[in-house]
Enzyme design. Structure first.
Site, mmCIF file in Angstrom:
data_model
loop_
_atom_site.group_PDB
_atom_site.id
_atom_site.type_symbol
_atom_site.label_atom_id
_atom_site.label_comp_id
_atom_site.label_asym_id
_atom_site.label_seq_id
_atom_site.Cartn_x
_atom_site.Cartn_y
_atom_site.Cartn_z
ATOM 1 N N SER A 193 0.824 -1.206 0.000
ATOM 2 C CA SER A 193 0.000 0.000 0.000
ATOM 3 C C SER A 193 0.860 1.258 0.000
ATOM 4 C CB SER A 193 -0.945 0.006 1.213
ATOM 5 O OG SER A 193 -0.206 0.089 2.426
ATOM 6 N N ARG A 197 0.573 3.447 -3.497
ATOM 7 C CA ARG A 197 -0.101 4.746 -3.337
ATOM 8 C C ARG A 197 0.795 5.877 -3.820
ATOM 9 N NH1 ARG A 197 -0.978 4.299 1.469
ATOM 10 N NH2 ARG A 197 -3.200 3.767 1.540
ATOM 11 N N ASN A 201 0.013 7.959 -7.512
ATOM 12 C CA ASN A 201 -0.287 9.392 -7.518
ATOM 13 C C ASN A 201 0.724 10.189 -8.319
ATOM 14 O OD1 ASN A 201 -2.644 10.362 -5.597
ATOM 15 N ND2 ASN A 201 -1.731 8.578 -4.638
#
Length: 277
Positions: A193, A197, A201
């Site tokens: 994660s 993440r 982005n």
């Protein structure tokens, strides 16, 4: 534009800007651009923080010293709120992660063709300058956090306590296989994660900057300045670049903060025993 043919296509332009400067093959492929810019940014981080530390002995604090003290207090408060134990490593680790990832992300604000053009002139055909838009960099950082999670799990609970919790939580000793499966998934999900993440982005942000650059792709400056459509392309390009850059200024520190905060939280969860709740 950087490293394009006389008649570049949109697909070719995008593909070119999303290709790394690499050496090696297969598993042993190294993204030299990521290594280079990560190292340069890390050295810059150490250099300026060392300057601030040396300036701490002066009577009048400099702007750099004030900024560094603000960052240290900010990170220290975050660690105090989220990490239950005492550790000389967690706060410096959190500060390093926040500043380093922030510097990685800031590279996304630099015009997409600037460094590729400079390096192309030096013989480097492909170049990506945003380390956090490279999954190998984000996974490397998250793997470091993963090993620290294991370390603090043992440091906080002991080897026996960690093994007992891993094998018996949350369903009890009679459902040991289910406990192991659940805990393995939970453990692996943390670095995944963190890495995905940050990568997702910043990769998306980089891609949008590249797509905006397509407004003036394949046109010379003289062509753009001698037609109404050219001026409209320039105006649209600049307006979109500015708008996305302003929005991205919120994403850049936010993603660094999230990575740092989740690191502290994960280490705190590893250090604590579930029996204490």
């Amino acid at each position: 534009m950087a490293a394009k043919s006389d008649a570049p296509t949109s697909e070719g332009y995008i593909s070119h800007h999303l290709t790394h400067w690499q050496v090696g093959e297969g598993f042993w492929t190294f993204n030299l651009d990521t290594i280079l810019f990560s190292t340069v940014l890390g050295v810059a981080f150490l250099f300026f923080f060392r300057r601030a530390a040396l300036a701490a002995t002066t009577d009048k604090p400099s702007g750099l010293l004030s900024f560094v003290e603000l960052l240290i207090n900010f990170v220290d408060n975050a660690v105090r709120e989220s990490f239950p134990g005492k550790s000389k490593l967690v706060a410096p680790l959190a500060l390093t992660i926040f500043v380093w990832v922030l510097l990685w992300n800031i590279m996304d604000i630099i015009p997409v063709d600037l460094f590729p053009t400079i390096f192309y002139a030096a013989g480097v055909e492909y170049l990506k300058i945003v380390p956090s838009a490279d999954m190998s960099a984000t996974f490397a950082l998250s793997l470091g956090v993963f090993f620290l999670i294991l370390f603090y799990s043992v440091a906080g609970k002991g080897v026996g306590g960690f093994a007992k919790e891993f094998l018996t939580h949350p369903f009890g000793v009679w459902l040991l296989p289910f406990n192991v499966i659940l805990n393995v998934v939970e453990l692996l999900a943390k670095p995944l994660s963190l890495a995905l993440r940050l990568f997702g982005n910043l990769y998306a942000g980089e891609l949008i900057f590249i797509l905006i650059a397509l407004f003036t792709l394949g046109s010379s400056l003289s062509e753009l300045l001698t037609s109404v459509g050219g001026w409209a392309s320039i105006a649209g390009h600049m307006a979109l670049q500015f708008a996305w850059a302003v929005f991205h200024l919120l994403v850049i520190p936010l993603q660094a903060f999230i990575f740092m905060t989740l690191t502290i939280v994960y280490l705190g969860m590893a250090y604590e025993s579930h029996d204490e709740h």
